[in-house]
Design a protein around this motif. Structure first.
Motif, PDB file in Angstrom:
ATOM      1  N   VAL A   1       4.152  12.095  12.284  1.00  0.00           N
ATOM      2  CA  VAL A   1       3.342  10.889  12.074  1.00  0.00           C
ATOM      3  C   VAL A   1       2.728  10.966  10.686  1.00  0.00           C
ATOM      4  N   LEU A   2       2.966   9.923   9.888  1.00  0.00           N
ATOM      5  CA  LEU A   2       2.482   9.910   8.512  1.00  0.00           C
ATOM      6  C   LEU A   2       1.586   8.694   8.289  1.00  0.00           C
ATOM      7  N   PRO A   3       0.374   8.876   7.856  1.00  0.00           N
ATOM      8  CA  PRO A   3      -0.521   7.743   7.574  1.00  0.00           C
ATOM      9  C   PRO A   3      -0.110   7.051   6.273  1.00  0.00           C
ATOM     10  N   ASP A   4      -0.584   5.830   6.107  1.00  0.00           N
ATOM     11  CA  ASP A   4      -0.344   5.086   4.873  1.00  0.00           C
ATOM     12  C   ASP A   4      -1.235   5.658   3.774  1.00  0.00           C
ATOM     13  N   LYS A   5      -0.614   6.222   2.737  1.00  0.00           N
ATOM     14  CA  LYS A   5      -1.374   6.803   1.632  1.00  0.00           C
ATOM     15  C   LYS A   5      -1.091   6.100   0.311  1.00  0.00           C
ATOM     16  N   THR A   6      -0.200   5.076   0.357  1.00  0.00           N
ATOM     17  CA  THR A   6       0.235   4.471  -0.905  1.00  0.00           C
ATOM     18  C   THR A   6      -0.307   3.070  -1.131  1.00  0.00           C
ATOM     19  N   SER A   7      -0.530   2.293  -0.074  1.00  0.00           N
ATOM     20  CA  SER A   7      -0.929   0.904  -0.277  1.00  0.00           C
ATOM     21  C   SER A   7      -2.427   0.795  -0.509  1.00  0.00           C
ATOM     22  N   PRO A   8      -2.865  -0.305  -1.098  1.00  0.00           N
ATOM     23  CA  PRO A   8      -4.315  -0.517  -1.304  1.00  0.00           C
ATOM     24  C   PRO A   8      -5.077  -0.656   0.009  1.00  0.00           C
ATOM     25  N   TYR A   9      -4.358  -0.826   1.125  1.00  0.00           N
ATOM     26  CA  TYR A   9      -4.991  -1.040   2.426  1.00  0.00           C
ATOM     27  C   TYR A   9      -4.890   0.208   3.310  1.00  0.00           C
TER      28      TYR A   9
ATOM     29  N   PHE B   1      -0.533  -9.455   1.426  1.00  0.00           N
ATOM     30  CA  PHE B   1       0.811  -9.828   0.987  1.00  0.00           C
ATOM     31  C   PHE B   1       1.605  -8.579   0.629  1.00  0.00           C
ATOM     32  N   LEU B   2       2.774  -8.442   1.260  1.00  0.00           N
ATOM     33  CA  LEU B   2       3.671  -7.330   0.945  1.00  0.00           C
ATOM     34  C   LEU B   2       4.842  -7.864   0.130  1.00  0.00           C
ATOM     35  N   SER B   3       4.789  -7.657  -1.176  1.00  0.00           N
ATOM     36  CA  SER B   3       5.912  -8.021  -2.037  1.00  0.00           C
ATOM     37  C   SER B   3       7.030  -7.009  -1.857  1.00  0.00           C
ATOM     38  N   LEU B   4       8.181  -7.271  -2.451  1.00  0.00           N
ATOM     39  CA  LEU B   4       9.282  -6.307  -2.357  1.00  0.00           C
ATOM     40  C   LEU B   4       8.871  -4.951  -2.912  1.00  0.00           C
ATOM     41  N   ASP B   5       8.129  -4.969  -4.015  1.00  0.00           N
ATOM     42  CA  ASP B   5       7.693  -3.699  -4.612  1.00  0.00           C
ATOM     43  C   ASP B   5       6.736  -2.963  -3.674  1.00  0.00           C
ATOM     44  N   ALA B   6       5.813  -3.721  -3.087  1.00  0.00           N
ATOM     45  CA  ALA B   6       4.856  -3.094  -2.166  1.00  0.00           C
ATOM     46  C   ALA B   6       5.565  -2.537  -0.938  1.00  0.00           C
ATOM     47  N   GLN B   7       6.586  -3.232  -0.463  1.00  0.00           N
ATOM     48  CA  GLN B   7       7.354  -2.753   0.685  1.00  0.00           C
ATOM     49  C   GLN B   7       8.070  -1.452   0.343  1.00  0.00           C
ATOM     50  N   ALA B   8       8.655  -1.395  -0.849  1.00  0.00           N
ATOM     51  CA  ALA B   8       9.406  -0.206  -1.245  1.00  0.00           C
ATOM     52  C   ALA B   8       8.519   1.029  -1.288  1.00  0.00           C
ATOM     53  N   GLU B   9       7.265   0.855  -1.647  1.00  0.00           N
ATOM     54  CA  GLU B   9       6.354   2.000  -1.759  1.00  0.00           C
ATOM     55  C   GLU B   9       5.950   2.565  -0.400  1.00  0.00           C
ATOM     56  N   LEU B  10       6.185   1.793   0.662  1.00  0.00           N
ATOM     57  CA  LEU B  10       5.790   2.261   1.998  1.00  0.00           C
ATOM     58  C   LEU B  10       6.700   3.365   2.513  1.00  0.00           C
ATOM     59  N   GLY B  11       7.933   3.429   2.023  1.00  0.00           N
ATOM     60  CA  GLY B  11       8.835   4.525   2.359  1.00  0.00           C
ATOM     61  C   GLY B  11       9.449   4.473   3.746  1.00  0.00           C
ATOM     62  N   TYR B  12       9.450   3.309   4.385  1.00  0.00           N
ATOM     63  CA  TYR B  12      10.042   3.204   5.715  1.00  0.00           C
ATOM     64  C   TYR B  12      11.561   3.367   5.657  1.00  0.00           C
ATOM     65  N   ARG B  13      12.125   3.963   6.676  1.00  0.00           N
ATOM     66  CA  ARG B  13      13.575   4.156   6.751  1.00  0.00           C
ATOM     67  C   ARG B  13      14.334   2.823   6.828  1.00  0.00           C
TER      68      ARG B  13
ATOM     69  N   HIS C   1      -1.455   0.248  10.886  1.00  0.00           N
ATOM     70  CA  HIS C   1      -2.865  -0.053  10.596  1.00  0.00           C
ATOM     71  C   HIS C   1      -3.600  -0.556  11.825  1.00  0.00           C
ATOM     72  N   GLY C   2      -3.206  -0.038  12.999  1.00  0.00           N
ATOM     73  CA  GLY C   2      -4.009  -0.203  14.207  1.00  0.00           C
ATOM     74  C   GLY C   2      -3.664  -1.354  15.121  1.00  0.00           C
ATOM     75  N   ALA C   3      -2.564  -2.045  14.890  1.00  0.00           N
ATOM     76  CA  ALA C   3      -2.246  -3.217  15.710  1.00  0.00           C
ATOM     77  C   ALA C   3      -2.016  -2.842  17.169  1.00  0.00           C
ATOM     78  N   ASN C   4      -2.566  -3.646  18.084  1.00  0.00           N
ATOM     79  CA  ASN C   4      -2.143  -3.581  19.484  1.00  0.00           C
ATOM     80  C   ASN C   4      -1.750  -4.960  20.016  1.00  0.00           C
ATOM     81  N   LYS C   5      -1.866  -5.995  19.157  1.00  0.00           N
ATOM     82  CA  LYS C   5      -1.309  -7.320  19.417  1.00  0.00           C
ATOM     83  C   LYS C   5      -0.748  -7.853  18.111  1.00  0.00           C
ATOM     84  N   ILE C   6       0.452  -8.401  18.178  1.00  0.00           N
ATOM     85  CA  ILE C   6       1.062  -9.009  16.990  1.00  0.00           C
ATOM     86  C   ILE C   6       1.556 -10.398  17.364  1.00  0.00           C
ATOM     87  N   TYR C   7       1.041 -11.384  16.640  1.00  0.00           N
ATOM     88  CA  TYR C   7       1.506 -12.759  16.819  1.00  0.00           C
ATOM     89  C   TYR C   7       2.595 -13.011  15.778  1.00  0.00           C
TER      90      TYR C   7
END
Length: 754
Positions: free
Chosen positions: A90-98, A149-161, A184-190
Motif C-alpha cells: 500500500v503506497l500513499p499519494d506523495k506526489t500530488s498537491p492533494y 483537476f487531473l491533467s494528463l501530466d498530473a495523472q502520469a505522476e501518480l504512477g498507477y499501473r 484519498h478516502g472515498a467510500n462513495k463515488i458518484y
C-alpha cells in the motif's frame, strides 16, 4: 529467417561452390529467371506494407486495432495473469498537491471541454468533492474553482499501473480518477457526466448514500427465462429503452404483473434514471427524432426504487450511478471496446460479480436531468455493443468460478470474457493492473458470499407479491409526440401476454428491415415470448437472421432448438397482419394453417413433366416414398381424394405446436437438399404430421385477398374482427403508423407506440 532457411543450399552443395564462379550473363531475362524467388518475396513485402499503410489511413483506429488484435491472438494463446497479492504494498499519494487531502464522498467526471454550467452545479453540492479527469482533448488551461483537476501530466505522476493501458483521448481515463478518489478516502463515488445536473442539488435525496436495511421493491424472478429488464417501463416510459438493452428485448414493453420485496443495505451499485435526454442508444435516437429540437423525456419521480434479483440484469451507465465502497472494484472501464460500449460492458460484468458478494443493483427514480445538445450519436461506436450484449448476458448467467477470493474471481471472469471475444487480451492485462492498483491505493477486497443462483428458486407465494402499476407518461415514439396520460388499465394486454407469452413469433421480412424490424418487435414483442426476424439479408446490428423464403422451413429447426422450452412457434410473413386478440380461442397444441381459406390452400393437377407444379409434385412423391410409416399413412389418408394432385398452400401464416416440433424437424431432414418449395413442403408436412380434421380452424376466417399492383391502396381491407389480414404492405415507419392506427380498434393500447 524462414525464407532464408527454406532456400539455403544443402551442406554437400556448399562444398562444391568455388571461390570464383564463372562469369554470369547479364541479359535481363536470365537475371529475372535466376532471381525470381527474391523478386516475389520483395514484391509481397511491398504489397503488405502498402496494405497496412492503406488500412491505417483509410479505416478507423478500431478497425486497425481489431486487425492487429486478431492477428496477435491467433498466434499467441491467452495466458491468465498470476498475481502475488501479498507482495503488493500500500503506497500513499506523495506526489500530488492533494497528498494530505481526505474525504469520503466524491463525484468523478471526465472533461473534454471547458466547464459546463451543469458541472459548475455539481461543485456546489454540499459534502461532495468533484474530481475532473482530463484527456488529450481537454484544454490546457482547464480550471474550475472547488474541483480537483487531473491533467494528463498530473495523472502520469501518480504512477498507477493502469496508465500503461489507457488511451489518451477517451473518457475511460476516469479509471485514474476512481483510483485517486479511493486513495484519498472515498467510500462513495458518484459516477457523473458534465452535462447532467442533479435534481434538487442533493445526492442524499436522490440515492441511498447511507445504506439502511429497509424493504424495497424487487423484480420478480418467477420467469427463469427472463435475464434482462428495461427499467424505464417501471418509471413510466414503456417505449423508451436504455443503451445496452439487447435489441431483441426492445419489444418487451409490458409492466410487471407483480414484484417481490427485498431488504435494502446491499444495493452497492445504484443506477439513477435521467430526465431530459435519458441514456438511450443511437437506434432510439435516430428513429425517434424528426426535428432539431432536443429530447425532453420525463420519468415518474414518484415511482419507487426497484432492485434486481440474482439472475436478472439491467443496463448500467457511467454518468448517473452511485457506487458504494463494496463495489469500487467494479468501476473499471474496459479499454479494448468502443467508448459507447465500455460502461455497458462494465455494468454487466460488475453485476455478475456483485452477486458473489450477495450484493445487487437498484434503479432509482429520476436523479439527474441531462440536456440534449442535439449531437449525433455515433452508431459505429455502438456496433459491437448491439452485436455482443445479448450473448454476453447469457454467458454471464452460466459463468462460474471456483476461486476463493473476489479478485481471483474477477481475473477468472475477465480471462473468460477475453477468450469469448467480448473484449481483448488488452482488457485482461488492464484488469490485472487495475486490481493491483486497488490494493496499492489501500482498497480491501470484500468477502465472498454464497451464490444464490446455484440454489433452488423459492416459490413466490401470494403474500410475497407486491403490486405497483407504473404510470404512462407523455413520450416520443417514431418521431410522433404523445400527449396526455394514457390509462394504465391493461387487463387485456396481460391476458394476451399470458396466453402467448411462451409462443415464439417467427417473422420473415420481404421489405427493408432497417426501417421495420424494430417496429415489428415493438408491435408483437408486447404479446409473444420473442420475435425472431428473418430476411434474405442478414443484419447483425438489428438481430435479423438470414434465411431463404423458398426454403424457410429448413431454417425453422434452428429456432425450435434455440427456444426448446417454447409452447409453440407462429410463423408469419410481413405482408400479413396478426390480430392476436382474435387468436385467444385457438388451441396451442394443434396445427394452425389456412386449409379452410380457399384462395390460400389449393390443389393443382400438373399438366406436364417440366412445368413447376410437375417438378414439385415429383419431389413430393419422392419425399413421401421415403417417409416412415406413420407419416406416410397420415399423408395418404389426408390426400386420398386427390393423390395425383399437388397441394399448395401460400403459407403466409401457420403455427407449429411444441408436441409436433420433433415431427417437423424429422420431415425437414427427410427432404434434405431437395429443392422443395415451402408452399408445397409446409402443407405436405402438416398432412403427414396430423389429420386435417385435427387442425385448429382459427385462421379459416382471416381476410385473404390475392395481391395486385395496388393491393395496399385501400384501408378498407383491414378488419379488426378477423384473426389475420392478408395482404398488407409495410415498408416504412409511416406505413407502420397507419397499420397501428387500424389495429388500435382491437388493441387501443397500441396507440402508445405511435
Amino acid at each position: 529467417m524462414l525464407v532464408q532457411d527454406r532456400y539455403a543450399p544443402a551442406k554437400s552443395q556448399i562444398r562444391e561452390i568455388r571461390r570464383f564462379s564463372e562469369p554470369k550473363s547479364l541479359d535481363f531475362s536470365t537475371w529475372v529467371s535466376e532471381n525470381l524467388s527474391r523478386i516475389v518475396i520483395i514484391s509481397l513485402s511491398i504489397v503488405t506494407i502498402l496494405a497496412l499503410f492503406f488500412l491505417y489511413n483509410t479505416t478507423d483506429t478500431a478497425s486497425l486495432l481489431c486487425f492487429q488484435t486478431q492477428s496477435t491472438q491467433s498466434l499467441q494463446p491467452l495466458t491468465r495473469p498470476q498475481i502475488k497479492w501479498n507482495s503488493i504494498r500500500v503506497l500513499p499519494d506523495k506526489t500530488s498537491p492533494y497528498s494530505t487531502f481526505v474525504t469520503e464522498k466524491w463525484i468523478v467526471v471526465s472533461v473534454t471541454n471547458y466547464p459546463t454550467e451543469e458541472l459548475k452545479g455539481l461543485v456546489k453540492i454540499k459534502g461532495w468533492q468533484v474530481l475532473a479527469v482530463g484527456n488529450s482533448l481537454t484544454p490546457k488551461d482547464w480550471s474550475l474553482k472547488g474541483s480537483i483537476f487531473l491533467s494528463l501530466d498530473a495523472q502520469a505522476e501518480l504512477g498507477y499501473r493502469v496508465l500503461d493501458h489507457l488511451p489518451y483521448d477517451s473518457f475511460v481515463r476516469k479509471s485514474v480518477g476512481y483510483l485517486f478518489a479511493i486513495q484519498h478516502g472515498a467510500n462513495k463515488i458518484y459516477d457523473a457526466d458534465d452535462r447532467g445536473e442533479v435534481i434538487g442539488g442533493d445526492l442524499g435525496k436522490c440515492f441511498d448514500v447511507e445504506l439502511v436495511s429497509e424493504p424495497m421493491l424487487q423484480y420478480s424472478h418467477e420467469d427463469p427465462n427472463r435475464t434482462v429488464v428495461n427499467p424505464y417501463i417501471h418509471f413510466g416510459q414503456r417505449s423508451v429503452w436504455p443503451r445496452g438493452l439487447p435489441l431483441e428485448n426492445v419489444g418487451e414493453i409490458n409492466h410487471e404483473e407483480f414484484y417481490t420485496e427485498v431488504f435494502g443495505g446491499k444495493q452497492f451499485i445504484q443506477q439513477g434514471v435521467s430526465n431530459g435526454l435519458p441514456d438511450v442508444d443511437s437506434v432510439f435516437y435516430f428513429t425517434r427524432k424528426t426535428t432539431l429540437e432536443g429530447f425532453d423525456v420525463r420519468f415518474d419521480e414518484h415511482a419507487p426504487k426497484v432492485a434486481l434479483p440474482q439472475g436478472v440484469m439491467v443496463p448500467v451507465n457511467s454518468f448517473n450511478t452511485l457506487y458504494h465502497s463494496s463495489a469500487f472494484w467494479g468501476l473499471m472501464l474496459p479499454v479494448s471496446v468502443s467508448s459507447m460500449a465500455s460502461d455497458v460492458l462494465r455494468g454487466y460484468w460488475g453485476q455478475r460479480l456483485l452477486w458473489e458478494l450477495g450484493g445487487y443493483v437498484a434503479v432509482y427514480p429520476p436523479t439527474a436531468h441531462r440536456f440534449d445538445r442535439i449531437e449525433a450519436y455515433p452508431f459505429a461506436e455502438e456496433k459491437d455493443l448491439h452485436v455482443n450484449v445479448g450473448r454476453l448476458i447469457k454467458f454471464l448467467l452460466v459463468w462460474r468460478s471456483e476461486k476463493h477470493s473476489l479478485f481471483e474471481k474477477i481475473l477468472d471472469l475477465s480471462f473468460a470474457m477475453a477468450e469469448e471475444g467480448f473484449w481483448t487480451e488488452q482488457d485482461l492485462k488492464f484488469t490485472s493492473a487495475w486490481l493491483q492498483d486497488l490494493i496499492t491505493v489501500g482498497y480491501q477486497q470484500p468477502r465472498l458470499m454464497s451464490l444464490e443462483l446455484d440454489r433452488p428458486r423459492a416459490n413466490i407465494g401470494h403474500g410475497d407479491r407486491k403490486e405497483f402499476v407504473p404510470r404512462k407518461l407523455p413520450s416520443v415514439h417514431l418521431g410522433v409526440e404523445e400527449t396526455g396520460t394514457v390509462s394504465t388499465e391493461i387487463g387485456n394486454l396481460i391476458r394476451w401476454r399470458k396466453n402467448f407469452g411462451n409462443v415464439v413469433l417467427v417473422m420473415f421480412c420481404n421489405g427493408p428491415v432497417e426501417r421495420t424490424a424494430l417496429e415489428w418487435r415493438l408491435l408483437y414483442g408486447r404479446v409473444f415470448k420473442t420475435v425472431v426476424i428473418l430476411s434474405s439479408r442478414k443484419n447483425s446490428d438489428l438481430y435479423v437472421e438470414e434465411a431463404k423464403l423458398d426454403h424457410i422451413y429448413k431454417h425453422l429447426p434452428k429456432i425450435f432448438n434455440r427456444y426448446s422450452s417454447a409452447e409453440g412457434f407462429l410463423f408469419v410473413e410481413d405482408d400479413t397482419v396478426l390480430n392476436y386478440w382474435n387468436l385467444l380461442q385457438a388451441d396451442k397444441t394443434k396445427i394452425w394453417t389456412t386449409d379452410k381459406v380457399s384462395k390460400s390452400w389449393t390443389s393443382v393437377n400438373p399438366t406436364g413433366k417440366s412445368d413447376w407444379f410437375s417438378v414439385q409434385a415429383e419431389l413430393v412423391k419422392r419425399t413421401v416414398s421415403t417417409m416412415p410409416a406413420h407419416f406416410q399413412v397420415n399423408y395418404k389418408e389426408a390426400a386420398k381424394n386427390s393423390l395425383d394432385a399437388l397441394t399448395v398452400c401460400s403459407s403466409e401464416v401457420f403455427y407449429v405446436p411444441k408436441r409436433l416440433v420433433t415431427d417437423f424437424v424429422d420431415l425437414v431432414d427427410i427432404v434434405g437438399d431437395m429443392d422443395l418449395h415451402y408452399k408445397v413442403a409446409v402443407p405436405m408436412f402438416f398432412m403427414s404430421m396430423d389429420s386435417p380434421q385435427n387442425f385448429d380452424p382459427v385462421l379459416g376466417s382471416m381476410v385473404y385477398k390475392k395481391k395486385s399492383s395496388s393491393f395496399n391502396s385501400s384501408l378498407s381491407l383491414y378488419s379488426a374482427q378477423a384473426p389475420a389480414v392478408h395482404p398488407w404492405s409495410i415498408s416504412s415507419e409511416q406505413d407502420f403508423i397507419k397499420l397501428v392506427g387500424q389495429m388500435a380498434e382491437g388493441d387501443p393500447l397500441l396507440m402508445e407506440l405511435v
